[in-house]
Design an enzyme around this catalytic site. Structure first.
Site, mmCIF file in Angstrom:
data_model
loop_
_atom_site.group_PDB
_atom_site.id
_atom_site.type_symbol
_atom_site.label_atom_id
_atom_site.label_comp_id
_atom_site.label_asym_id
_atom_site.label_seq_id
_atom_site.Cartn_x
_atom_site.Cartn_y
_atom_site.Cartn_z
ATOM 1 N N GLY A 165 3.338 -56.064 3.267
ATOM 2 C CA GLY A 165 2.825 -55.713 1.953
ATOM 3 C C GLY A 165 3.860 -55.657 0.845
ATOM 4 O O GLY A 165 4.874 -56.347 0.863
ATOM 5 N N SER A 166 3.584 -54.749 -0.093
ATOM 6 C CA SER A 166 4.241 -54.791 -1.404
ATOM 7 C C SER A 166 5.742 -54.591 -1.413
ATOM 8 O O SER A 166 6.356 -54.741 -2.467
ATOM 9 C CB SER A 166 3.608 -53.743 -2.313
ATOM 10 N N ILE A 167 6.317 -54.213 -0.282
ATOM 11 C CA ILE A 167 7.782 -54.107 -0.281
ATOM 12 C C ILE A 167 8.375 -55.474 -0.636
ATOM 13 O O ILE A 167 9.469 -55.575 -1.195
ATOM 14 C CB ILE A 167 8.283 -53.592 1.088
#
Lengths: 160, 561
Positions: B275-277
Site C-alpha cells: 500500500g501507500s508506503i
C-alpha cells in the site's frame, strides 16, 4: 679389587634401577593427575556451557518483563525520565514549598538588585535562599556543581 | 731344544690370548654400538619426541568443543548453543525379560508406547534406539531402573535458550544438527566447521529490540484478531537488521511440531501489496527527477477511472492538494497523477534501481521474489504509485524506505555484525536534498497526517501509513486489509527504521471499527519506538528541525477531513 668393583657396579645398578622406576612411577602419577585435571576441565567447560545457556534462558527479556511486572511495578522509560544535559534539569526543592517544577532560573550575586516582579514567596534549597519570581524566560546554562559550591550566591527561580 | 716346546706353548698361548682379546673387542664394540644407539634413542625420545607429545597433550586439553558453533546477538547474548545430552539405546540380545523391561521403561518415559518398545527389545538387531536426547532427569530415572542391556550414547543437542524469539531468523536444525532453515541453514558450513567451533557467529540482532518488536507485534495481533504480522527494525546507516519478527512464530527447540504457517517467515519469504508506503517512492522519484516541486499541487477532487477501475482516496480531502498534503493525507489520486507525470518507464527503472523488482539481499534462504506486472501499462503505473499491483516482502520495503530517509543511499541489509565492514557498498538513489524533503513530509505525516498515532513525544518519529486491500481472485477485498506503518527516528538525524505489517486486522470499538494502518500499525510503531529508543541510546529532545517548517507551510491542516 675385583669384589669391590662388583659391589660398586651392583650399587650403581641398584641405584639407577630404583631411580628409574621411581621416576617412572612419578611420571605415571603425574600423567594420571593430568588426565584427571583434563577431565575436570572438560566437565567444567561442559558445565559452563550449560550454565551459559541457562543464564540466557533465565534472562529472556520476556521473562524479565514478566518478573518486573509482577514484583517491581516498573514501567517503560518515558522521554521525560531521560536526562538531557544540565540545563534541562529543573531544580528540586525538598521543602515542599514549590510544587511546580522550576524550568528556568537566573543566578545573581546577592548584592545585585533583581529587576523581576517579586512574588514574595521564599524557599530554601539547603543553605541557599531562593526567592520566587514571575520571571520572563531566562535560560542560562550553568555548571550546577560550582553553583552549589558557592554559598554566597542567591538563587532566583522563575516559574514556567 | 728344551726351550722350544715351552716357547711353542707360550707362542700358542699368546695367539689364543690374541684371539680372545679380538673376540672380546668385537663383543665390546657391538655392545658399545648398541648402547650408543640406545642412548641416542633415549635422547631422541627425551628431547625431540617429548616436545611433540607435549604438543599433543596440549591439544587434548582443549578438547571440549561443540560440533556446531554458538550463535549470539550483537551484545553476546546466546541465541543458539550446543549442549550434551544422552540418547537411550538397547542391545536386544542382552535383554533378558523384554516384557518386564518394556513396561518399566514406558513407566519412566510415558511418551513411548509399550508395544513399540517391546517390539524393539525383541528384534533381532544388535542395536536399537529407544529415545533420542533425554533430559538429565529422564536419564537418571532410566539408570535407576538398572535394566542390563540399556545404554546411553552421548549426543549434542541444539538449544535455543530464547525460545520462540527471533525463531524465523535463527531457523532450526534436524536431529543430527544440520541446519534446515534461517541462519542455521544459510551458515550451515560455517557453523559446523571445526576450525570455527569455539568462535560464535555474531548476529546484528539485539534481543532487547527483538523482544520489544515481537511483544508489541503479538499484542497488536491479539488485539485486532489479525491472522499474521511481520516487523523489521533496521539501522539505516549500516543496513544491520536489529530485529526481525514474523507472527505467528514457533519454538525452534520443537520445530517439528510447529505448523507450516508458523514456520513461514513473513518478513522475507512473504510478498504483499503493502500500500501507500510506496507513495514515499513515488514522491521521491518525482521530486528527484525534477518533474515536480514541493509546492506543486494536484487536483484530488475527482476519482480517476481507468480500465474499468476506479482510483479513489481513503482519506478524501476533496480539494486541490500540494505535494506534502498528498503525502500526509495519503491521496491515491494525487500519487497516481504524479506517477503518470513521471512516466511508467521511469517508475519501473526507479523501482529496479531501488531493488524492488528482485528478491531482497539478506543472509537467509527464505527470500521470495517480488510480484509485479510483466507489462507496465498506465493502470499499473497508477496503482503501483500507491503500492497496489506490486507485491514485495516487508524487508524489501524497509530497505527501500531506508534509502529514502538516510540521505538517498541504498544499503544492503545484513544479519551479521561485522566490525571490519565499512558498509561502503552503497548506491545513490536520490539526492540528499530530496531525502530531506521526504523526511520533512514523513515528520509532518506523524505530526498532523494519517500517522498521528505513531508520535512519541521527544523522539521525532516520521513515517508513512500503508493500508492495502488484500487481493483475491477477481479483485480486492475491502474487508481484508494489510495495515502497515513505516517509521524512522529521530527525524532530524534518522538512524533507525521500524516497519510493521499486520495481516487482516479486525476493527475494534476503541478504534471505531477501523482497521486501517493509522489505527493498527501506527500505534504499534509508537509503542516499539518508545521502548527501543532508550535502549538504542537516542536522546529525547523537544526541539524540531527547522527544515520541517518548509513542508509544514505547504499543508493546510485547517481544511483536513
Amino acid at each position: 679389587m675385583k669384589t669391590s668393583h662388583i659391589i660398586i657396579a651392583a650399587l650403581v645398578f641398584a641405584l639407577a634401577l630404583s631411580g628409574l622406576f621411581s621416576l617412572k612411577f612419578v611420571a605415571e602419577g603425574k600423567e594420571r593427575q593430568l588426565r584427571a585435571l583434563q577431565n575436570q576441565v572438560q566437565d567444567d567447560q561442559r558445565a559452563i556451557r550449560v550454565l551459559k545457556a541457562e543464564w540466557a534462558y533465565l534472562n529472556r527479556p520476556a521473562n524479565i518483563q514478566d518478573l518486573a511486572v509482577k514484583y517491581l511495578g516498573l514501567r517503560p522509560l518515558a522521554p521525560k525520565h531521560i536526562y538531557g544535559g544540565l540545563p534541562s534539569l529543573p531544580w528540586r526543592v525538598a521543602s515542599g514549598k514549590i510544587d511546580a517544577p522550576l524550568v528556568d532560573f537566573v543566578m545573581t550575586p546577592p548584592d545585585e538588585p533583581v529587576r523581576l516582579a517579586n512574588l514574595g514567596k521564599q524557599a530554601s534549597i539547603g543553605d541557599t535562599e531562593v526567592i520566587l519570581f514571575e520571571a520572563p524566560v531566562v535560560r542560562q546554562p550553568m555548571d550546577a556543581i560550582s553553583l552549589l559550591m558557592a554559598s554566597d550566591i542567591r538563587l532566583v527561580g522563575g516559574r514556567p | 731344544m728344551s726351550l722350544s716346546p715351552r716357547l711353542h706353548i707360550a707362542e700358542s698361548h699368546k695367539a689364543k690370548m690374541e684371539i680372545a682379546r679380538n673376540r672380546l673387542m668385537v663383543a665390546i664394540f657391538i655392545f658399545a654400538a648398541a648402547f650408543t644407539l640406545l642412548g641416542l634413542r633415549m635422547l631422541d625420545l627425551g628431547l625431540v619426541q617429548r616436545v611433540a607429545e607435549a604438543g599433543n597433550n596440549h591439544s587434548e586439553h582443549a578438547a571440549v568443543m561443540a560440533s556446531r558453533s554458538d550463535i549470539v546477538d550483537r551484545n553476546g547474548v546466546v541465541l543458539a548453543t550446543n549442549l550434551q545430552t544422552s540418547s537411550l539405546f538397547a542391545r536386544p540380545k542382552r535383554i533378558t525379560e523384554p516384557r518386564v523391561a518394556a513396561a518399566r521403561i514406558t513407566a519412566v518415559l510415558p511418551e513411548l508406547s509399550e508395544a513399540d518398545v517391546y517390539t524393539k527389545l525383541t528384534s533381532s538387531k544388535s542395536f536399537v534406539w529407544l529415545k533420542r536426547k533425554l533430559t538429565p532427569r529422564e536419564k537418571w530415572q532410566v539408570n535407576a531402573l538398572g535394566i542390563p542391556g540399556l545404554d546411553f550414547q552421548n549426543e549434542e543437542e541444539r538449544i535455543y535458550p530464547q525460545g520462540a524469539m527471533a525463531s524465523h531468523v535463527l531457523g532450526y536444525v534436524d536431529i543430527d544438527g544440520k541446519g534446515l532453515s534461517g541462519i542455521e541453514r544459510f551458515f550451515n558450513s560455517r557453523l559446523s566447521d571445526p576450525s570455527f567451533a569455539d568462535e560464535p557467529l555474531v548476529l546484528s540482532m539485539d534481543v532487547r529490540v527483538q523482544h520489544a518488536l515481537g511483544d508489541e507485534l503479538s499484542k497488536t495481533m491479539e488485539r485486532f484478531s489479525a491472522i499474521g504480522g511481520a516487523g523489521v527494525v533496521l539501522d539505516i546507516e549500516t543496513g544491520e537488521v536489529l530485529a526481525m519478527a514474523s507472527m505467528p512464530d514457533f519454538d525452534p527447540n520443537h520445530a517439528g511440531s510447529a505448523s507450516r504457517d508458523a514456520r513461514f517467515n513473513r518478513a522475507t519469504a512473504g510478498v504483499y501489496e503493502l500500500g501507500s508506503i510506496f507513495k514515499t517512492f513515488t514522491l521521491a522519484m518525482a521530486l528527484d527527477s525534477g518533474v515536480v516541486e514541493l509546492n506543486d499541487s494536484y487536483d484530488a477532487r475527482q476519482p480517476i477511472s481507468i480500465a474499468g477501475f476506479k482510483i479513489k482516496d481513503d482519506h478524501p480531502q476533496n480539494r486541490i492538494l500540494t505535494l506534502p498534503e498528498i503525502f500526509i493525507y495519503s491521496s491515491n489520486i494525487g500519487a497516481a497523477k504524479i506517477a503518470m507525470d513521471v512516466g511508467g518507464e521511469e517508475q519501473r527503472n526507479f523501482l529496479q534501481r531501488l531493488g524492488m523488482l528482485r528478491p531482497a539481499t539478506i543472509e537467509l534462504g527464505e527470500v521470495a521474489w517480488p510480484l509485479y506486472p510483466e507489462r507496465w501499462r498506465d493502470i499499473n503505473t497508477m496503482t503501483i504509485s500507491y503500492g497496489h499491483g506490486i507485491a514485495i516482502s516487508p524487508l524489501q520495503l524497509a530497505v527501500g524506505s531506508a534509502a529514502m530517509v538516510n540521505g538517498g543511499e541504498l544499503i544492503t541489509a545484513t544479519l551479521i555484525k561485522d566490525h571490519d565492514a565499512d558498509y561502503g557498498d552503497r548506491r545513490r538513489i536520490i539526492s540528499e536534498s530530496t531525502s530531506e524533503q521526504i523526511r520533512a513530509m514523513m515528520r509532518a505525516t506523524v505530526q498532523i497526517g494519517t500517522g498521528k498515532n505513531a508520535n512519541v513525544p521527544g523522539y521525532r518519529v516520521g513515517g508513512k501509513t500503508g493500508t492495502a486491500e488484500k487481493s483475491d481472485v477477481g479483485g480486492y477485498r475491502e474487508d481484508a486489509l494489510m495495515s502497515s506503518f513505516m517509521g524512522a527516528f529521530p527525524m532530524d538525524a534518522p538512524r533507525y527504521l521500524v516497519l510493521i505489517s499486520v495481516d487482516e486486522p479486525k476493527g475494534i470499538a476503541e478504534t471505531y471499527n477501523f482497521s486501517s494502518a493509522g489505527w493498527v500499525a501506527a500505534p504499534t510503531v509508537r509503542n516499539i519506538v518508545a521502548r527501543i529508543a532508550p535502549i538504542l541510546g537516542v536522546e529525547p529532545s523537544t526541539e524540531e528541525d527547522p527544515h520541517f517548517q518548509q513542508a509544514a507551510l505547504l499543508i493546510d491542516a485547517s481544511k483536513a477531513n
